[in-house]
Scaffold this motif. Structure first.
Motif, PDB file in Angstrom:
ATOM      1  N   PRO A 118       0.836  -1.204   0.000  1.00 15.85           N
ATOM      2  CA  PRO A 118       0.000   0.000   0.000  1.00 15.85           C
ATOM      3  C   PRO A 118       0.873   1.256   0.000  1.00 15.85           C
ATOM      4  O   PRO A 118       1.974   1.254   0.556  1.00 15.85           O
ATOM      5  CB  PRO A 118      -0.806  -0.115   1.285  1.00 15.85           C
ATOM      6  CG  PRO A 118      -0.025  -1.018   2.174  1.00 15.85           C
ATOM      7  CD  PRO A 118       0.791  -1.912   1.291  1.00 15.85           C
ATOM      8  N   GLU A 134      -7.506   1.589  -3.484  1.00 15.82           N
ATOM      9  CA  GLU A 134      -6.803   2.628  -2.704  1.00 15.82           C
ATOM     10  C   GLU A 134      -5.934   3.478  -3.625  1.00 15.82           C
ATOM     11  O   GLU A 134      -5.838   4.689  -3.459  1.00 15.82           O
ATOM     12  CB  GLU A 134      -5.905   2.004  -1.616  1.00 15.82           C
ATOM     13  CG  GLU A 134      -6.640   1.373  -0.451  1.00 15.82           C
ATOM     14  CD  GLU A 134      -7.326   0.061  -0.821  1.00 15.82           C
ATOM     15  OE1 GLU A 134      -6.798  -0.659  -1.703  1.00 15.82           O
ATOM     16  OE2 GLU A 134      -8.400  -0.218  -0.272  1.00 15.82           O
ATOM     17  N   ASN A 141      -8.186   5.903  -5.301  1.00 10.96           N
ATOM     18  CA  ASN A 141      -8.607   6.982  -4.398  1.00 10.96           C
ATOM     19  C   ASN A 141      -7.494   8.005  -4.215  1.00 10.96           C
ATOM     20  O   ASN A 141      -7.737   9.218  -4.170  1.00 10.96           O
ATOM     21  CB  ASN A 141      -9.006   6.413  -3.025  1.00 10.96           C
ATOM     22  CG  ASN A 141     -10.261   5.567  -3.135  1.00 10.96           C
ATOM     23  OD1 ASN A 141     -11.024   5.705  -4.087  1.00 10.96           O
ATOM     24  ND2 ASN A 141     -10.471   4.681  -2.171  1.00 10.96           N
TER      25      ASN A 141
END
Ligand SMILES: NC(=O)c1ccc[n+]([C@@H]2O[C@H](COP(=O)([O-])OP(=O)(O)OC[C@H]3O[C@@H](n4cnc5c(N)ncnc54)[C@H](OP(=O)(O)O)[C@@H]3O)[C@@H](O)[C@H]2O)c1
Length: 274
Positions: free
Chosen positions: A5, A149, A152
């Motif tokens: 991430p 993610e 986003n």
């Protein structure tokens, strides 16, 4: 992909191609406080003046593209479309799955970008020139392994220079015909409205100011009231009044058909070029 991430508040952003679009995005990001300038880098190519442009608001300018990639978690390719293949391919050994890649190059498809990079953690974005004043209309499409993610994060990044929508990549030529080329159609409209004002007796400067502000105001009405443009038009056309007389002339000249044709022609041209 969730194994890598991107830390949303502390990531580092790099631009390959220190041009106008990269500068607009970087300025928007810094202005809106998404990232401090100290976490943004780029590298100049042949024009040394670009260094000043970026350093003037605190972005670090490194000596080569490789250094930008090594420094960054998110890398935006903002070189001209004809240079993208070369720029991405040369950096391929450094483009690990940990890095989120973005391209703003008009007409360059995700499948090619992914192949040249050897990574499908790629997001394609089509912004437009009003990014320079924080009013871009952008569309993005996610590559094979870009996560929700990642999407986003990029929506937030480009949200700092305007509005952004998500759409399937198959719509990108149509997007180019509408929002990519659209600002130029409206510049023509502003100039023509001002010419009309001058023809009706207004001084040029006043006519231009009124024309620009009227387009801005009408666009704000359409976006902020949520009303359909047909309703907004009905709201300002009183029976036998001035506005319906003007609209009648526009309809006689095929105003709507012309605008539709312009979008379709530009989309077709975009398809031919890509
Ligand atoms: N401007 C817009 O509104 C807009 C809208 C939608 C999409 N885009 C896309 O955004 C991209 C950039 O457009 P732009 O208007 O910002 O163009 P630009 O101002 O010409 O910027 C491109 C930059 O890339 C640099 N460059 C060239 N080759 C390079 C390389 N191998 N490595 C690193 N940098 C290199 C150029 O440097 P030198 O000049 O020193 O060679 C220049 O500073 C294009 O792909 C375009 O399709 C732009």
């Amino acid at each position: 992909m969730d194994a890598f991430p991107i830390p949303a508040d502390t990531y580092k952003l790099g631009f390959i191609g220190a041009g106008k679009m990269a500068e607009s995005i970087a300025r928007g990001v810094v202005r809106s406080g998404i990232l401090p300038a100290s976490r943004i880098t780029t590298a100049t190519h042949s024009n040394p003046l670009r260094r000043e442009a970026f350093e003037s608001f605190g972005v670090r300018v490194l000596s080569k593209n490789d250094d930008v990639v090594e420094e960054s978690d998110v890398i935006v390719f903002s070189v001209k479309p004809q240079v993208v293949k070369d720029a991405v391919s040369k950096l391929k050994p450094l483009l690990s799955k940990k890095k989120l890649l973005v391209s703003v190059a008009a007409g360059i498809k995700l499948k090619d970008l992914e192949e040249w990079a050897g990574s499908s953690r790629f997001i394609r974005v089509m912004p437009n020139t009003p990014a320079a004043v924080g009013e871009a209309a952008s569309v993005m499409s996610l590559g094979g392994t870009a996560t929700e993610e990642d999407g986003n994060l990029i929506a937030k990044l480009f949200g700092s220079v305007g509005k952004i929508w998500r759409a399937d990549e198959k719509f990108f030529d149509a997007v180019t015909g509408l929002s990519g080329s659209g600002p130029a159609y409206i510049y023509l409209a502003i100039e023509a409205l001002a010419d009309g004002g001058v023809a009706a007796g207004l001084p040029r400067e006043l006519a231009l100011g009124l024309a620009s502000q009227t387009v801005l105001g009408a666009a704000s009405m359409a976006t902020k009231t949520g009303k359909h443009p047909g309703q907004l038009k009905d709201d300002v056309t009183s029976p036998g009044g001035t506005t319906i007389a003007g609209i009648h002339e526009l309809e006689k000249g095929g105003f709507r058909g012309l605008l539709m044709n312009a979008v379709v022609a530009a989309a077709k041209r975009g398809r031919e070029l890509s």
